[in-house]
Design an enzyme around this catalytic site. Structure first.
Site, short mmCIF file in Angstrom:
data_model
loop_
_atom_site.label_atom_id
_atom_site.label_comp_id
_atom_site.label_asym_id
_atom_site.label_seq_id
_atom_site.Cartn_x
_atom_site.Cartn_y
_atom_site.Cartn_z
N GLU A 117 1.90 18.47 22.66
CA GLU A 117 0.50 18.77 22.47
C GLU A 117 -0.43 19.33 23.69
O GLU A 117 -1.47 20.04 23.42
CB GLU A 117 -0.06 17.18 22.15
CG GLU A 117 0.40 16.48 20.82
CD GLU A 117 -0.12 17.35 19.70
OE1 GLU A 117 -1.41 17.54 19.50
OE2 GLU A 117 0.49 17.43 18.75
N SER B 7 -1.12 -17.02 -24.65
CA SER B 7 -1.15 -18.34 -24.63
C SER B 7 -1.32 -19.22 -23.42
O SER B 7 -1.36 -20.59 -23.27
CB SER B 7 0.20 -19.00 -25.16
OG SER B 7 0.55 -18.46 -26.54
#
Length: 576
Positions: A36, A301
């Protein structure tokens, strides 16, 4: 953070303390510097040589300079600026970078940079990235792993080792070459690193938790709309339990895919309503729609316990007899999956076997509006229809609503609204918000609570939920299936843990014979087997003692005869 302090995710700013470089292998920061900003230790915050080179290259391509940012400039951008590619922003970046260099040492800048930079997949900072991609703390990164992480930064999506393994490998090789060129490592170390296994963590254990993180972040925004500093949100989620839920969901969906099952939702709450696990769908990356909290689906149900609780509160008992027979209510005739009828049965048997005719007649007898009020009392907040079919679960609900309602069956009859937030504080420790502790509200009394729990135990012991059985655990629950098999549920609980599961499809097309006793029950059991390993075997609490009617004090018949009647009319003396 989860209930133990484990990080679940990050929203908004990049929150992390500066990295302690002394605890990292020397090759870890060296990898980032090499790829970098290899002149990092020499420049005053900006690299004049790099800028000149970038300007020449960009002039040849006819566009403005966009490269040559040093580590210090990147940190300045992360801390103070947007990522807009404008000349004004680049100028501000240079000013801030120089000021950072004047204020902090190179090591401090590098440690802050490594704690804030974004690696993709929701990982901010090297510690989070190390755990996300390799499952180890940053202090245990290998050289190969460190070079892989450093290679990600140029493009977190383009060089992700999970999603772009080939491009990531090429970039990793470039990082190792740069490290060798700068003398950070030897050629032998480079070769050894490339020959070593990467041990990549392809599945993000925090990924399913992002449904939960989104849910609580929406609530956080209502509580603290405009925070002035970074916040730490402490939640109820238990990450290992969430991982168990994700694993069980993935396994069951893979097996049920051939039957048309595409999606699932799961909500698990403790006895007070605290959410321990939440699955909002099959894949968060593919769809961020949270089916656990946002999807309105017919309950089928699984709604029937509200009907039976209303009947028990009206004086019925589990042994009350009912008749399973052809029935018509308001021009509508409920039917079961089979055309045969059982005749006279108890209410407990009717619920265990999920007999539709009995539930429909029962709701009609006690009053469907009364059933609706029972469901609302337990926490159902979506609209409830009161037509004759409501007893069979034609109302649409969310899984989290059902989890809260069933939690009242599991915790001794107390109201339990599901919640995920415990507290919100600043990174300095100042409490911004804390969940208020309110006394529990009793919403189900006894004997109806104990009777209903007895009936729901029978569902698992000998009814439609028999496949949910876990030896040594006190379990109760109810299956749910809509008539066209578009929705299938299992809602079940033991002491201090309630879990609701739904499976279906987003397009609401029917599945192929999928019922509540099938994939939903299989998912519920697979999850609960793992989740209950983390909790003691707690029986379902009995709830409050039944109220005993006050008895009149015994009286002496002779004394009663001698006393004037309290209702006798008074006699007035005539006036002359």
């Amino acid at each position: 953070m989860d209930r133990t302090g484990a990080v679940l995710g990050v929203r908004g700013g990049q929150v992390a303390p500066p990295v302690d470089l002394d605890r990292l292998p020397a090759y870890v920061p060296a990898a980032f510097v090499a790829i970098e900003d290899r002149r990092f230790y020499d420049h005053p915050g900006f690299d004049a040589i790099g800028i000149a080179r970038a300007l020449m290259a960009d002039a040849a391509h006819g566009r403005a300079a966009q490269g040559a940012s040093t580590i210090t400039q990147q940190l300045a951008r992360n801390l103070f600026l947007s990522s807009d590619q404008t000349l004004e922003r680049k100028a501000q970046e240079l000013v801030y970078a120089v000021q950072l260099e004047r204020t902090f040492s190179k090591r401090q800048i590098l440690s802050l940079y490594l704690s804030r930079v974004y690696f993709g997949s929701g990982a901010y900072g090297i510690e989070a990235a190390s755990r996300r991609f390799f499952g180890v703390p940053a202090s245990r990164l290998t050289l190969h792993q460190a070079a892989t992480l450093a290679g990600i930064l140029k493009s977190p999506s383009g060089y992700s080792p999970v999603d772009q393994p080939e491009r990531s490998a090429e970039r990793t090789r470039l990082v190792l070459d740069a490290m060798a060129e700068t003398g950070a490592i030897t050629a032998a170390q480079r070769a050894a690193a490339l020959a070593s296994p990467l041990h990549l963590r392809t599945v993000d254990p925090m990924l399913p938790a992002q449904y939960f993180v989104d849910w609580v972040d929406q609530q956080r925004r209502r509580l603290v709309a405009q925070p002035q500093e970074d916040l730490v949100v402490e939640t109820t989620l238990d990450l290992p339990t969430e991982e168990a839920a994700e694993k069980a969901t993935r396994s069951v969906l893979a097996k049920a895919q051939a039957r048309g099952v595409q999606q699932a939702a799961l909500v698990s709450v403790d006895g007070g309503g605290g959410v321990r696990a939440m699955i909002g769908g099959a894949d968060y990356r593919a769809s961020q729609f949270n089916r656990a909290t946002q999807a309105l689906r017919q309950a089928g149900s699984s709604w029937k316990p509200f009907v039976y609780l209303t009947a028990l509160e009206a004086g019925r008992t589990p042994d009350t007899l009912a008749v399973d027979e052809p029935t018509t209510i308001g021009g509508w005739s409920p039917k079961d999956d089979e055309d045969t009828y059982l005749g006279q049965i108890t209410l407990q048997t009717a619920l265990a076997k999920s007999i539709n005719t009995v539930a429909a007649k029962l709701a009609d007898e006690v009053g469907r509006p009364t059933v609706a009020r029972t469901a609302q009392r337990l926490g159902i907040v979506t609209p409830i229809n009161t037509d004759p079919a409501m007893a069979l679960g034609t109302s649409a609900v969310t899984p989290i609503e059902m989890a809260g309602a069933y939690d009242s069956f599991a915790n001794g009859g107390r109201f339990a609204a599901p919640y995920g937030l415990e507290s919100i504080r600043t990174t300095a420790g100042k409490i911004v918000w804390r969940r208020p502790i309110n006394p529990p509200t009793q919403v189900i009394q006894n004997p109806p609570l104990q009777e209903l729990d007895q009936m729901l135990r029978a569902v698992i012991a000998q009814g439609t939920g028999v496949h949910a059985t876990i030896p040594g655990r006190d379990l109760a629950g109810k299956t749910g299936t809509t008539s066209d098999s578009k929705d299938a549920w299992f809602c079940g609980f033991t002491g201090d843990l309630t879990t609701v599961v739904w499976v279906g499809r987003d397009d609401a097309r029917p599945m192929q014979g999928v019922m509540g006793g099938g994939p939903p029950t299989a998912l519920w059991r697979a999850f609960m087997v793992s989740a209950l390993l983390r909790t003691p075997a707690t029986p379902i609490p009995a709830g409050p003692a039944p109220a005993i009617p006050a008895l009149a004090a015994p009286t002496d018949p002779v004394t009663t005869l001698l006393q004037p009647s309290p209702t006798a009319p008074s006699v007035s003396t005539p006036q002359h």
